[in-house]
Design a protein around this motif. Structure first.
Motif, PDB file in Angstrom:
ATOM      1  N   TYR A 117       0.846  -1.198   0.000  1.00 41.27           N
ATOM      2  CA  TYR A 117       0.000   0.000   0.000  1.00 41.27           C
ATOM      3  C   TYR A 117       0.880   1.247   0.000  1.00 41.27           C
TER       4      TYR A 117
ATOM      5  N   THR B 105     -10.094  -0.384   8.849  1.00 33.79           N
ATOM      6  CA  THR B 105      -9.077  -0.304   7.790  1.00 33.79           C
ATOM      7  C   THR B 105      -9.258  -1.441   6.796  1.00 33.79           C
TER       8      THR B 105
ATOM      9  N   ARG C 212     -10.233  -0.894   2.837  1.00 36.93           N
ATOM     10  CA  ARG C 212      -9.346  -1.433   1.792  1.00 36.93           C
ATOM     11  C   ARG C 212     -10.103  -2.393   0.879  1.00 36.93           C
TER      12      ARG C 212
END
Length: 173
Positions: A37, A96, A100
């Motif tokens: 990422y 998170t 994502r």
């Protein structure tokens, strides 16, 4: 011993479909892959914290050309598997992980998202994750389905996300 000098570099799973195995010599194997990422600034080592999503994917996409009675509900469908659970949290999902997964679904042009997890919630349609799921459905044209949960009948019968997001379809029996 922690020495990685002999290890082969790995590409993100979506690029090269590479996996590795830890613990082969100890009899407790753990398959993993990597995800990168923030233009390489963040590396995520991805492991399976539970097999429920794999089970559901099999029910949906199983394809047996020589035995059609064994097919899933959408034989041969393309499935994008996104891990939202964190092994450090007993495989509970994280905000998170959910964000994502939504970004991946948008990036790869998914038509449908299935959320097969549930938990209690405090307020409906509140917070960043709720905003993103509602946006996925409303603005990106992705149909979002979620399990209704297993906690009823009583107060809090419908948990999150199935009972707390206005822009999804909650499924139960």
């Amino acid at each position: 011993d922690g020495d990685l000098t002999a290890a082969s570099p790995m590409a993100p799973f979506a690029v090269e479909r590479q996996t590795g195995v830890l613990g082969q010599k100890m009899g407790a194997e753990l398959t993993y892959c990597v995800q990168v990422y923030e233009q390489g600034a963040k590396l995520s080592i991805v492991t399976d914290a539970g097999s429920h999503g794999t089970h559901v994917a099999g029910i949906v996409g199983a394809y047996f050309p020589s035995s059609p009675d064994d097919n899933g509900v959408a034989p041969g469908v393309q499935i994008l598997a996104c891990k939202i659970g964190d092994g450090r949290l007993d495989s509970s999902e994280t905000g998170t992980g959910l964000i994502r997964a939504l970004m991946a679904a948008k990036q790869y042009g998914c038509d449908l998202i299935n959320l097969s997890y549930g938990e209690p919630f405090l307020e409906a349609d509140k917070g960043r994750v709720a905003e993103c799921f509602n946006q996925a459905s409303r603005d990106w044209g992705i149909a979002v389905f979620a399990s209704a949960g297993n906690n009823g009948p009583a107060l809090c019968t419908l948990g999150a996300p199935g009972g707390c997001l206005s822009e999804l379809i909650s499924v139960g029996t």
